[in-house]
Scaffold this active site. Structure first.
Site, PDB file in Angstrom:
ATOM      1  N   GLY A   9     111.146  75.957  45.029  1.00 49.00           N
ATOM      2  CA  GLY A   9     112.078  77.046  45.341  1.00 49.00           C
ATOM      3  C   GLY A   9     111.614  78.411  44.871  1.00 49.00           C
TER       4      GLY A   9
ATOM      5  CG  ASN B 106     105.936  82.441  42.847  1.00 45.87           C
ATOM      6  OD1 ASN B 106     105.786  81.246  43.006  1.00 45.87           O
ATOM      7  ND2 ASN B 106     106.693  83.165  43.649  1.00 45.87           N
TER       8      ASN B 106
ATOM      9  CG  ASP C  62     103.055  82.758  45.717  1.00 49.61           C
ATOM     10  OD1 ASP C  62     103.478  82.134  44.730  1.00 49.61           O
ATOM     11  OD2 ASP C  62     102.966  82.244  46.842  1.00 49.61           O
TER      12      ASP C  62
END
Lengths: 248, 541
Positions: free
Chosen positions: B172, B240, B283
């Site tokens: 997620g 991240n 990311d």
């Protein structure tokens, strides 16, 4: 930030738009923006439809109504989500036209589209504060932990929109001596299935007949365990939301 | 006497006859003390049996678990098989009911189960944890951690079993979501503790998030943690922050994203954290495995933790207190920072910009993917992959919508400046990062490494080759074409004195799709889902 979605709403509806190739330049631009914000991101279809976890869309031929259907409904069982509700009909048509235009798009044109459309946002339905609290993710346990509504949440407790006594907790006693308040769902493959309400979230347990000592009416469980996490003011907002939902 | 080196098999960090944990043992070495198969005889290795799961969606990404001659294997869509580990005969199977309307970007794949106390535990595609009876496969309990339709998250990693608890993370990190690590009681499934990876109002670290950004800040915990029983600490890597490429709305360091956190096993209380990337805008998750090993640092024996992140940098810290020891690179093409200072700070950040396309290396696919490294105490070498590739990134402002993707930009993979995109596997000193040898691969290597006391390192490539390298030189000693690419994690085990090496095969996953942006031919690489198990031929048969 430009709220381009209001602009799109003023455009003709999907069914009335001309075929790809004759699509108005503005329509394609809108389609490109939507694609950039909702389809190209992350592990989905890649910038300009260049492929990622989702399949490549550039350089391929699709029927327009297939694209519209797929964008609207998603592909259940895959990573492709439905956009119905998140996008308006005209927006779905615009993004379908954009994908069709990728059939013979060159790399550099695709790259340009990426930079050109780096602003804007996918719109979402305006939120009801009571609904937000009902599903408030910031609390570990919320109403939605035990109640399903609008396709969200878990149906552990009853339907909150109508009187429903089918989920009234009972007391489950096991032969090990363990005892807990549980919502009894019934039997499944030879096991009795029970939601154990001892902790949050409740645990769905499958018990063999040989494990159960007794299941009796009444329990120590209090609904406060769920409600206690909300202030009185918040509860009023939730109740207002439920009242509105019951009247739908 | 078939099993040599009994002294090493007594080592708690090494796997022996059984492969009990995702990373081999709780210390995640992916090292087997078995040496029946070794550098001298590995070329005679041949298939002993195979298991075709029939469920190729997303490939076979699993680490099988083996206990007392029984193998436990999970596949895509949460099917679990118990198999006789010497001949592949099925003992039982379990099929999780996947909701019909399920759609989620974090695929249908599953990376493994955990076993403890006569139960088999698995996280699911729709964010539940289930417990099965280890003997029969009957479901005992099931609990929904959070509605995956709401959080846009699920569980693909194997759980970690520790002290009567089953501990799981959640995906997620690229969705508008707030991550957590959850510990459940193995017997009842009740939540024992929950560690939010983003501190809430009033908690230390909350001030590292501007405004409401903490509610949607990602911080997933999508791989399996490690455990040091002596210290009583669980080590979990936190991914991240979201939106991935656009950080303007979440000004601050964004704790505990891109950090390794040490949690007290009994309570889930944070003992220490080490943040590798404050305010990540690339990311570059600190999401991968934590390898717990002891080594000399400037002449003193230290308890260390080695973690390679998605940005291609390996961070070495003291696992008793989180103090930074060293950082080293696993890839040559790395331009998102100039480097790491002697005290562990990033120097010379090169960030994506809104409305401007920048070439950043490595790509979002990572300087390495999640497939895990191995560590051999015999060679004292750390075996990890690396990928030489870059991307053009364009950041964009996005509005968070709960549970929906929240990337804040788009990317397109491009070759590095030297026009030589490729993958490699290297053997490194785990503390200094000094490289002993490199094995080059045309494409990214996406399978985990297995190191053995026979001084062989096993892994597979995306073209379907499963192969053995000499752990000391990197020389390729043996190869077998399995028919589909490797995205899972090979293991070693033994039954009745015979050593087996099991290789999950079947290409799939987000990265396998992403690769085609740079290597278009890989779009046509065949998927699959077959476990191929190798052994030395039995004498006289």
């Amino acid at each position: 930030m430009r709220r381009w979605n209001w602009l799109v709403a003023a455009l003709p509806l999907a069914a009335q738009t001309p075929l790809a190739g004759q699509v108005a330049a503005g329509q394609l631009e809108e389609g490109a923006r939507i694609f950039q914000q909702g389809c190209a991101v992350g592990y989905c279809h890649g910038a300009g439809g260049a492929a990622s976890r989702g399949p490549r869309l550039r350089g391929r031929t699709f029927a327009r109504d297939y694209l519209i259907r797929t964008v609207a409904n998603g592909l259940p069982g895959t990573a492709m989500p439905p956009f119905k509700g998140r996008l308006k009909e005209a927006e779905i048509a615009a993004v379908a036209d954009y994908v069709m235009s990728l059939r013979d798009i060159s790399e550099s044109a695709a790259a340009q589209a990426v930079v050109a459309s780096a602003s804007g946002t996918i719109h979402t339905a305006p939120a009801d504060p009571g609904r937000e609290l009902f599903f408030d993710a910031v609390r570990g346990t919320r109403c939605g932990t035990c109640h399903a509504l609008d396709g969200l949440g878990a149906a552990i407790g009853p339907d909150v929109l109508k009187p429903d006594k089918s989920r009234t907790p009972k007391t489950v006693r096991l032969k090990t001596g363990e005892s807990f308040p549980g919502v009894v769902l019934g039997t499944e493959g030879g096991s009795t299935v029970v939601y154990d309400l001892t902790g949050d979230p409740p645990v769905r347990r499958s018990l063999l007949a040989t494990e159960i000592a007794a299941i009796s009416a009444g329990s120590v469980w209090k609904h406060d365990t769920g409600r206690g996490r909300y202030s009185a003011a918040e509860m009023r907002q939730i109740e207002a939301f439920l009242t509105k939902a019951r009247g739908r | 006497m078939l099993l040599c080196a009994p002294a090493l098999s007594a080592q708690p960090e090494a796997s022996g006859e059984n492969w009990l944990h995702y990373g081999g043992t709780e210390k995640s070495w992916r090292y087997s003390s078995l040496s029946q198969i070794n550098t001298a005889n590995v070329k005679r290795l041949a298939p002993a049996w195979m298991l075709q799961t029939g469920d190729p969606d997303g490939g076979l990404q699993v680490t099988p678990i083996v206990e007392n001659g029984v193998m436990y294997l999970s596949t895509s869509r949460n099917r679990v098989y118990a198999i006789d580990a010497k001949n592949g005969a099925e003992l039982w199977q379990y099929r999780y009911e996947v909701p019909k309307d399920f759609t989620l970007i974090y695929g249908p794949w599953n990376r493994g189960v955990a076993i403890a106390g006569g139960r088999v535990f698995m996280g699911t595609i729709d964010n539940h944890v289930v417990a099965l009876d280890q003997k029969t496969g009957r479901e005992l309990w099931r609990v929904q951690i959070e509605d995956s339709r709401q959080c846009g998250c699920n569980i693909t990693a194997a759980p970690l079993v520790v002290k009567g608890l089953v501990v799981t993370g959640v995906t997620g990190g690229d969705s508008a979501h707030r991550g957590y690590v959850t510990a459940l009681d193995q017997k009842t499934g009740r939540v024992a503790w929950k560690f939010w990876t983003i501190p809430g109002p009033g908690e230390p670290g909350h001030e590292t998030w501007a405004g409401d950004s903490w509610k949607f800040g990602g911080g997933s915990s999508w791989m399996t943690g490690s455990y040091d029983a002596e210290l009583g600490l669980i080590y979990w890597s936190i991914g991240n922050p979201a939106a991935d490429f656009h950080g303007a709305s979440r000004a601050g360091k964004n704790l505990y994203t891109d950090s390794v956190v040490a949690l007290e096993a009994d309570t889930g209380k944070l003992r220490w954290y080490h943040q590798q990337i404050p305010h990540d805008v690339w990311d570059f998750d600190t999401a991968y495995e934590n390898v717990l090993l002891d080594a000399d640092v400037k002449g003193t024996r230290r308890k260390l933790l080695v973690n390679v992140n998605k940005g291609g940098i390996a961070f070495v810290v003291d696992r008793t207190n989180g103090k930074f020891i060293n950082a080293w690179h696993v890839v040559k093409n790395l331009n998102w920072v100039k480097g790491v200072s002697e005290t562990g700070e990033l120097v010379g950040r090169n960030e994506p910009e809104v409305g401007k396309t920048k070439v950043l290396c490595p790509s979002i696919g990572g300087g390495r993917s999640w497939n895990q490294a191995a560590y051999s105490p015999r060679t004292s070498l750390f075996y990890t992959t690396g990928i030489e590739w870059c991307q053009e990134v364009t950041a964009q402002e996005e509005k968070p919508s709960e549970g929906q993707t929240y990337f804040g930009g788009t990317f397109k993979l491009v070759a590095p400046p030297d026009k030589d995109p490729h993958g490699h596997l290297g053997a490194y000193d785990p503390v200094t990062g000094k490289r002993q040898w490199t094995y080059r691969s045309k494409y990214p290597l996406l399978a985990s490494q297995l190191a053995t006391a026979g001084d062989v390192v096993f892994t597979g490539d995306v073209e379907g080759n499963f192969f053995a390298l000499d752990a000391r030189t990197g020389a390729r000693l043996w190869n077998f074409q399995t028919g589909s690419g490797h995205r899972g994690s090979p293991i070693a085990y033994s039954v009745a004195g015979r050593m087996y090496v099991a290789a999950p095969t079947g290409l799939g996953s987000a990265l396998a799709g992403l690769m085609s942006q740079l290597w278009p031919e890989t779009e046509k690489f065949r998927g699959g889902s077959t476990l191929v198990v190798f052994a030395l031929p039995e004498e006289g048969k």
